[in-house]
Scaffold this motif. Structure first.
Motif, PDB file in Angstrom:
ATOM      1  N   VAL A 151      17.719 -18.289   2.468  1.00  0.00           N
ATOM      2  CA  VAL A 151      18.718 -17.591   1.670  1.00  0.00           C
ATOM      3  C   VAL A 151      19.313 -18.503   0.607  1.00  0.00           C
ATOM      4  O   VAL A 151      19.694 -18.050  -0.482  1.00  0.00           O
ATOM      5  N   ILE A 152      19.386 -19.807   0.896  1.00  0.00           N
ATOM      6  CA  ILE A 152      19.939 -20.762  -0.073  1.00  0.00           C
ATOM      7  C   ILE A 152      19.106 -20.778  -1.342  1.00  0.00           C
ATOM      8  O   ILE A 152      19.639 -20.884  -2.454  1.00  0.00           O
ATOM      9  N   ARG A 153      17.786 -20.675  -1.190  1.00  0.00           N
ATOM     10  CA  ARG A 153      16.892 -20.709  -2.350  1.00  0.00           C
ATOM     11  C   ARG A 153      17.237 -19.582  -3.327  1.00  0.00           C
ATOM     12  O   ARG A 153      17.349 -19.798  -4.535  1.00  0.00           O
ATOM     13  N   TYR A 154      17.427 -18.381  -2.807  1.00  0.00           N
ATOM     14  CA  TYR A 154      17.670 -17.229  -3.664  1.00  0.00           C
ATOM     15  C   TYR A 154      19.093 -17.234  -4.220  1.00  0.00           C
ATOM     16  O   TYR A 154      19.325 -16.774  -5.343  1.00  0.00           O
ATOM     17  N   LEU A 155      20.024 -17.786  -3.453  1.00  0.00           N
ATOM     18  CA  LEU A 155      21.389 -17.929  -3.946  1.00  0.00           C
ATOM     19  C   LEU A 155      21.417 -18.904  -5.124  1.00  0.00           C
ATOM     20  O   LEU A 155      22.037 -18.626  -6.161  1.00  0.00           O
ATOM     21  N   ILE A 156      20.732 -20.031  -4.971  1.00  0.00           N
ATOM     22  CA  ILE A 156      20.675 -21.028  -6.044  1.00  0.00           C
ATOM     23  C   ILE A 156      19.985 -20.459  -7.268  1.00  0.00           C
ATOM     24  O   ILE A 156      20.433 -20.661  -8.410  1.00  0.00           O
ATOM     25  N   PHE A 157      18.896 -19.732  -7.066  1.00  0.00           N
ATOM     26  CA  PHE A 157      18.172 -19.164  -8.206  1.00  0.00           C
ATOM     27  C   PHE A 157      19.056 -18.197  -8.986  1.00  0.00           C
ATOM     28  O   PHE A 157      19.043 -18.194 -10.224  1.00  0.00           O
ATOM     29  N   CYS A 158      19.841 -17.394  -8.272  1.00  0.00           N
ATOM     30  CA  CYS A 158      20.744 -16.458  -8.953  1.00  0.00           C
ATOM     31  C   CYS A 158      21.813 -17.210  -9.748  1.00  0.00           C
ATOM     32  O   CYS A 158      22.104 -16.866 -10.899  1.00  0.00           O
ATOM     33  N   LEU A 159      22.370 -18.263  -9.149  1.00  0.00           N
ATOM     34  CA  LEU A 159      23.428 -19.019  -9.802  1.00  0.00           C
ATOM     35  C   LEU A 159      22.916 -19.751 -11.041  1.00  0.00           C
ATOM     36  O   LEU A 159      23.559 -19.716 -12.102  1.00  0.00           O
ATOM     37  N   ILE A 160      21.753 -20.406 -10.934  1.00  0.00           N
ATOM     38  CA  ILE A 160      21.239 -21.150 -12.085  1.00  0.00           C
ATOM     39  C   ILE A 160      20.785 -20.195 -13.189  1.00  0.00           C
ATOM     40  O   ILE A 160      20.853 -20.543 -14.380  1.00  0.00           O
ATOM     41  N   SER A 161      20.355 -19.002 -12.814  1.00  0.00           N
ATOM     42  CA  SER A 161      19.968 -18.015 -13.831  1.00  0.00           C
ATOM     43  C   SER A 161      21.196 -17.524 -14.592  1.00  0.00           C
ATOM     44  O   SER A 161      21.152 -17.341 -15.814  1.00  0.00           O
ATOM     45  N   ILE A 162      22.307 -17.316 -13.882  1.00  0.00           N
ATOM     46  CA  ILE A 162      23.555 -16.919 -14.538  1.00  0.00           C
ATOM     47  C   ILE A 162      23.997 -17.995 -15.525  1.00  0.00           C
ATOM     48  O   ILE A 162      24.388 -17.701 -16.665  1.00  0.00           O
ATOM     49  N   ILE A 163      23.917 -19.247 -15.098  1.00  0.00           N
ATOM     50  CA  ILE A 163      24.301 -20.361 -15.977  1.00  0.00           C
ATOM     51  C   ILE A 163      23.389 -20.409 -17.192  1.00  0.00           C
ATOM     52  O   ILE A 163      23.847 -20.592 -18.329  1.00  0.00           O
ATOM     53  N   ALA A 164      22.080 -20.244 -16.967  1.00  0.00           N
ATOM     54  CA  ALA A 164      21.115 -20.302 -18.074  1.00  0.00           C
ATOM     55  C   ALA A 164      21.369 -19.185 -19.082  1.00  0.00           C
ATOM     56  O   ALA A 164      21.433 -19.426 -20.298  1.00  0.00           O
ATOM     57  N   PHE A 165      21.538 -17.966 -18.609  1.00  0.00           N
ATOM     58  CA  PHE A 165      21.732 -16.833 -19.516  1.00  0.00           C
ATOM     59  C   PHE A 165      23.121 -16.819 -20.153  1.00  0.00           C
ATOM     60  O   PHE A 165      23.325 -16.158 -21.176  1.00  0.00           O
ATOM     61  N   SER A 166      24.049 -17.575 -19.563  1.00  0.00           N
ATOM     62  CA  SER A 166      25.376 -17.673 -20.185  1.00  0.00           C
ATOM     63  C   SER A 166      25.292 -18.338 -21.552  1.00  0.00           C
ATOM     64  O   SER A 166      26.161 -18.141 -22.403  1.00  0.00           O
ATOM     65  N   ARG A 167      24.219 -19.122 -21.783  1.00  0.00           N
ATOM     66  CA  ARG A 167      24.051 -19.763 -23.091  1.00  0.00           C
ATOM     67  C   ARG A 167      23.862 -18.718 -24.192  1.00  0.00           C
ATOM     68  O   ARG A 167      24.245 -18.946 -25.338  1.00  0.00           O
ATOM     69  N   VAL A 168      23.289 -17.568 -23.834  1.00  0.00           N
ATOM     70  CA  VAL A 168      23.129 -16.476 -24.802  1.00  0.00           C
ATOM     71  C   VAL A 168      24.448 -15.728 -24.954  1.00  0.00           C
ATOM     72  O   VAL A 168      24.851 -15.366 -26.071  1.00  0.00           O
ATOM     73  N   ILE A 169      25.135 -15.510 -23.853  1.00  0.00           N
ATOM     74  CA  ILE A 169      26.404 -14.768 -23.882  1.00  0.00           C
ATOM     75  C   ILE A 169      27.418 -15.443 -24.799  1.00  0.00           C
ATOM     76  O   ILE A 169      28.114 -14.776 -25.563  1.00  0.00           O
ATOM     77  N   VAL A 170      27.485 -16.774 -24.746  1.00  0.00           N
ATOM     78  CA  VAL A 170      28.502 -17.494 -25.529  1.00  0.00           C
ATOM     79  C   VAL A 170      28.036 -17.807 -26.948  1.00  0.00           C
ATOM     80  O   VAL A 170      28.754 -18.458 -27.714  1.00  0.00           O
ATOM     81  N   GLY A 171      26.836 -17.357 -27.312  1.00  0.00           N
ATOM     82  CA  GLY A 171      26.349 -17.541 -28.676  1.00  0.00           C
ATOM     83  C   GLY A 171      25.805 -18.920 -28.972  1.00  0.00           C
ATOM     84  O   GLY A 171      25.608 -19.287 -30.132  1.00  0.00           O
ATOM     85  N   ALA A 172      25.553 -19.725 -27.922  1.00  0.00           N
ATOM     86  CA  ALA A 172      25.030 -21.076 -28.127  1.00  0.00           C
ATOM     87  C   ALA A 172      23.523 -21.068 -28.346  1.00  0.00           C
ATOM     88  O   ALA A 172      22.976 -21.975 -28.985  1.00  0.00           O
ATOM     89  N   HIS A 173      22.839 -20.049 -27.807  1.00  0.00           N
ATOM     90  CA  HIS A 173      21.379 -19.981 -27.893  1.00  0.00           C
ATOM     91  C   HIS A 173      20.918 -18.535 -27.966  1.00  0.00           C
ATOM     92  O   HIS A 173      21.675 -17.598 -27.688  1.00  0.00           O
ATOM     93  N   TRP A 174      19.656 -18.392 -28.346  1.00  0.00           N
ATOM     94  CA  TRP A 174      18.977 -17.099 -28.327  1.00  0.00           C
ATOM     95  C   TRP A 174      18.329 -16.886 -26.961  1.00  0.00           C
ATOM     96  O   TRP A 174      18.087 -17.840 -26.226  1.00  0.00           O
TER      97      TRP A 174
END
Length: 231
Positions: A151-174
């Motif tokens: 379960v830790i693997r999938y929890l970590i994957f969800c968290l790092i994906s949120i962090i990664a996609f936040s770069r688009v949300i804040v306008g820092a990246h495409w």
């Protein structure tokens, strides 16, 4: 997932990211959609900067290493096994960013979205923050858990994906930048995932001592320099 399938997936993702670069209007429309999720400067600044390499080395690397030691059924992952290949990957990402030098959303005239300061204009592709958090999260999960369900693997994957996609949300990246980060992370992990490499990094006392010094230096930088404004 089989190694060959991972390579195919990585190449496919790279292809998608480059298509979005060539058809920038699509990338722009996706950017606007993500930007609708920009609801809090303070909260999003915390989330997105969790992909900063100084934060990862200072806090996440020691946490990951401790978890792999403390939790049963996980293989121990030394700090050096994370930091050394992570530093090399970061260098590779920076070289690619500087060679391609694609503009960020902040460097395109007419983009009317909410930006999180500081606003950068260049060195967009791929996203360094996304690549960093994806690498450390996926690499640690691979080493600590192998191919086993946890379960830790999938929890970590969800968290790092949120962090990664936040770069688009804040306008820092495409979105194309983040997709490229996923692809390059998968490729890099498959290339370095060799038993001899892992054993050497995990058991070398000199590298472990050097990695502890790197962690201490990163911690000092976080609390004494404005590292989050320049990465």
């Amino acid at each position: 997932m089989k190694i060959a399938n991972i390579y195919y997936l990585a190449v496919f993702l790279l292809g998608i990211s480059m298509l979005l670069k060539f058809f920038q209007n699509i990338d722009i429309q996706i950017l606007y959609l993500f930007n609708y999720l920009f609801f809090s400067d303070s909260l999003l600044s915390i989330v997105t900067e969790m992909g900063n390499s100084f934060f990862i080395i200072s806090f996440l690397v020691p946490l990951f290493s401790y978890l792999s030691y403390a939790i049963k059924n996980l293989k121990y992952v030394a700090p050096s096994t994370l930091i050394i290949p992570g530093a090399l990957f970061g260098l590779i990402i920076q070289v690619i960013k500087n060679v391609l030098n694609f503009p960020r959303p902040g460097g395109i005239e007419g983009i009317d979205i909410n930006f999180l300061n500081p606003v950068f204009q260049s060195l967009s592709y791929p996203s360094g923050h996304a690549a960093s958090i994806l690498f450390f999260g996926i690499w640690w999960s691979r080493l600590a858990m192998g191919n086993k369900f946890h379960v830790i693997r999938y929890l970590i994957f969800c968290l790092i994906s949120i962090i990664a996609f936040s770069r688009v949300i804040v306008g820092a990246h495409w979105l194309s930048d983040v997709i490229a980060s996923y692809a390059l992370t998968l490729l890099y992990i498959e290339i370095i995932h060799k038993e001899k490499v892992i054993n050497f990094l995990n058991r070398n006392n000199y590298l472990n001592i050097a990695s502890v010094l790197v962690i201490i230096t990163a911690l000092y930088s976080v609390f004494n320099f404005e590292v989050f404004n320049h990465i």
